[in-house]
Design an enzyme around this catalytic site. Structure first.
Site, mmCIF file in Angstrom:
data_model
loop_
_atom_site.group_PDB
_atom_site.id
_atom_site.type_symbol
_atom_site.label_atom_id
_atom_site.label_comp_id
_atom_site.label_asym_id
_atom_site.label_seq_id
_atom_site.Cartn_x
_atom_site.Cartn_y
_atom_site.Cartn_z
ATOM 1 N N VAL A 81 -59.154 39.700 -19.448
ATOM 2 C CA VAL A 81 -59.549 38.912 -20.616
ATOM 3 C C VAL A 81 -58.679 39.256 -21.812
ATOM 4 O O VAL A 81 -58.249 38.384 -22.578
ATOM 5 C CB VAL A 81 -61.040 39.138 -20.942
ATOM 6 C CG1 VAL A 81 -61.404 38.462 -22.268
ATOM 7 C CG2 VAL A 81 -61.912 38.605 -19.824
ATOM 8 N N ALA A 82 -58.381 40.544 -21.996
ATOM 9 C CA ALA A 82 -57.569 40.983 -23.123
ATOM 10 C C ALA A 82 -56.130 40.469 -23.023
ATOM 11 O O ALA A 82 -55.464 40.269 -24.039
ATOM 12 C CB ALA A 82 -57.575 42.508 -23.207
ATOM 13 N N ILE A 84 -55.180 37.588 -21.967
ATOM 14 C CA ILE A 84 -55.069 36.151 -22.249
ATOM 15 C C ILE A 84 -54.805 35.941 -23.749
ATOM 16 O O ILE A 84 -55.590 36.396 -24.578
ATOM 17 C CB ILE A 84 -56.361 35.413 -21.850
ATOM 18 C CG1 ILE A 84 -56.597 35.545 -20.344
ATOM 19 C CG2 ILE A 84 -56.279 33.934 -22.256
ATOM 20 C CD1 ILE A 84 -57.914 34.980 -19.878
ATOM 21 N N GLU A 86 -55.457 34.242 -26.557
ATOM 22 C CA GLU A 86 -56.337 33.198 -27.073
ATOM 23 C C GLU A 86 -55.767 32.524 -28.320
ATOM 24 O O GLU A 86 -56.052 31.359 -28.598
ATOM 25 C CB GLU A 86 -57.722 33.780 -27.420
ATOM 26 C CG GLU A 86 -58.465 34.381 -26.238
ATOM 27 C CD GLU A 86 -58.215 35.883 -26.118
ATOM 28 O OE1 GLU A 86 -57.221 36.349 -26.705
ATOM 29 O OE2 GLU A 86 -58.995 36.561 -25.428
ATOM 30 N N ASP A 128 -31.125 0.911 -30.481
ATOM 31 C CA ASP A 128 -30.851 -0.503 -30.644
ATOM 32 C C ASP A 128 -29.701 -0.644 -31.643
ATOM 33 O O ASP A 128 -29.419 0.283 -32.402
ATOM 34 C CB ASP A 128 -32.119 -1.199 -31.158
ATOM 35 C CG ASP A 128 -31.946 -2.692 -31.300
ATOM 36 O OD1 ASP A 128 -31.338 -3.305 -30.403
ATOM 37 O OD2 ASP A 128 -32.414 -3.241 -32.304
ATOM 38 N N ASP A 403 -35.735 -1.374 -33.622
ATOM 39 C CA ASP A 403 -36.742 -2.408 -33.391
ATOM 40 C C ASP A 403 -36.709 -2.938 -31.975
ATOM 41 O O ASP A 403 -37.638 -3.596 -31.532
ATOM 42 C CB ASP A 403 -36.594 -3.564 -34.395
ATOM 43 C CG ASP A 403 -35.223 -4.219 -34.334
ATOM 44 O OD1 ASP A 403 -34.431 -3.851 -33.452
ATOM 45 O OD2 ASP A 403 -34.956 -5.098 -35.163
ATOM 46 N N ASP A 407 -40.127 -4.124 -27.324
ATOM 47 C CA ASP A 407 -40.319 -4.822 -26.067
ATOM 48 C C ASP A 407 -39.903 -3.957 -24.885
ATOM 49 O O ASP A 407 -39.622 -4.445 -23.821
ATOM 50 C CB ASP A 407 -39.524 -6.144 -26.055
ATOM 51 C CG ASP A 407 -38.039 -5.921 -26.281
ATOM 52 O OD1 ASP A 407 -37.330 -6.914 -26.352
ATOM 53 O OD2 ASP A 407 -37.618 -4.753 -26.372
#
Length: 425
Positions: A81-82, A84, A86, A128, A403, A407
């Site tokens: 646990v330690a 990890i 967090e 474009d 732009d 599409d």
């Protein structure tokens, strides 16, 4: 505000429409992880494996020393646990939020936090041309014939609106059509008077695949259909040509002359619009088959769209940073190459390719040679999907800008798709 009227006919609905087909492409495109998400997943996996390995080692070591099993188990779980981190998600979120704030100050809005890091990791920018690399301020600079019929017919085949404001007026609509109408006005050709004299009866709108637009007008007791669009496509639909009022059959040598003229104008970075027409004794059915074949070619109109201020310098910065800038446009390949060369996008060792040539390439061939291309001309939205996927196949991080992304369903699979523009303006 544009005010007008029209009659619509429903031909397809739902997923059978153009928008529906694009939606289908988006739905069936898998979301790809951003570089940050991939790195975090990799780090998480390494930390997990490392923590479990160390905890198992300590557990076994404790048993060898005679420590009770339950005590060693609780110790190992506590160590796992330690181990990890967090605070890592919170720290990453805070850093990305700071990045979003800084980008907002540069007039760039980021919708998803991971896109900030992705933007910094991008090594391919697909841009474009019109309105992004260029100013989208078209100006007619050349016509192939001084015959006023060319300009009159081109003006009739436009959908611009004359907006009056404070005793002045200006045209509103597409930049290309505005340029044609402005040129006509400067040569004493009034669009309103033309439309009153030759009223429009029908219209076949411009289509990105056909690359043509056609309008049908009443000329006294007869009718004339006018078609304008890409010269290379328009020429193939003509059987006659109009040389200052003298109509003759179009021969192979005449076609070659027109093609040479088109290429010459395109090489000078001009956007070239071809204009043709067809006479009808009776009102024809407004269909592509009736109005867009056996045409009479009038000539070409050449217009210039200057590069945006600062774009050339921005592209140089991208190149110096190891970012490849690619131009994707619907323009003629020679026009695209000329502008791309001037901006520093197209270099001698690179290749320009058209949408038609793309259709003849398999996905594997395109992926193999994709890094050699820097200019894609005469493309459709579907081509953009293939282009982005081909770049991503080689583990590139692709950005789409301009732009033209509106599409392009490729955006969902592109790790970032913001219309940021390459200029700092």
């Amino acid at each position: 505000m544009l005010i007008g009227h029209g009659t619509g006919i429903v031909t397809e609905t739902g997923m059978d429409t153009k928008v529906g087909k694009i939606a289908h492409l988006i739905i069936n495109t898998e979301d790809s992880l951003t570089p940050l998400q991939e790195k975090l997943a990799k780090i998480g996996k390494l930390l997990g494996i490392g923590a479990l390995t160390i905890c198992a080692f300590i557990f076994i070591l404790g048993l060898f020393k005679g420590t009770p099993v339950l005590e060693m188990f609780m110790t190992s779980v506590g160590l796992a646990v330690a181990a990890i981190p967090e605070g890592l998600p919170a720290i990453v979120t805070i850093i990305l939020s700071i990045g979003v704030t800084k980008m907002a100050k540069e007039n760039t809005i980021i919708r998803k936090l991971p896109a900030v890091e992705t933007l910094g990791s991008s090594n391919i920018i697909c841009s474009d041309k019109t309105g992004t690399l260029t100013q989208n301020k078209m100006t007619v600079v050349e016509v192939t014939s001084k015959y006023e019929k060319l300009i009159e017919y081109a003006t009739l085949c436009t959908n611009v609106q004359d907006i009056k404001d404070n005793h002045s007026s200006k045209f509103s609509g597409s930049a290309t059509e505005i340029a044609i109408c402005n040129y006509a006005a400067s040569h004493n050709t009034n669009k309103h008077k033309l439309e009153a004299k030759y009223p429009r009866i029908e219209e076949i709108p411009f289509d990105s695949k056909r690359k043509l637009m056609t309008t049908l007008h009443k000329f006294g007791n007869k009718y004339v259909s006018i078609t304008k669009g890409a010269p290379d496509i328009l020429i193939s639909k003509c059987e006659n040509y109009d040389n200052n009022g003298s109509v003759s059959n179009i021969t192979q040598s005449i076609i070659l002359n027109y093609q040479t003229k088109n290429e010459d104008m395109a090489k000078r970075a001009l956007r070239v619009i071809g204009v043709a027409y067809k006479l009808h004794d009776t009102k024809p059915t407004a269909s592509i088959e009736n109005l867009e074949k056996n045409l009479c070619l009038l000539g070409f109109i050449g217009m210039i769209d200057p590069p945006r201020i600062g774009v050339k310098e921005s592209i140089k910065e991208c190149n110096d940073a190891g970012i490849k800038v690619v131009m994707i446009t619907g323009d003629h390949i020679l026009t695209a190459k000329s502008i791309a060369t001037d901006l520093g996008i197209f270099k001698n060792e690179e290749i320009a390719i058209t949408g038609k040539e793309l259709d003849n390439l398999s996905d594997s061939e395109l992926r193999k040679n994709i890094m050699n291309y820097s200019v894609f001309a005469r493309v459709t939205p579907e081509h953009k999907v293939r282009i982005v996927k081909a770049f991503q196949y080689s583990r590139n991080v692709v950005a789409m800008t301009g732009d033209g992304v509106n599409d392009a369903p490729a955006l969902k699979n592109a790790n970032i798709g913001i219309a940021m523009g390459l200029s700092r303006n």
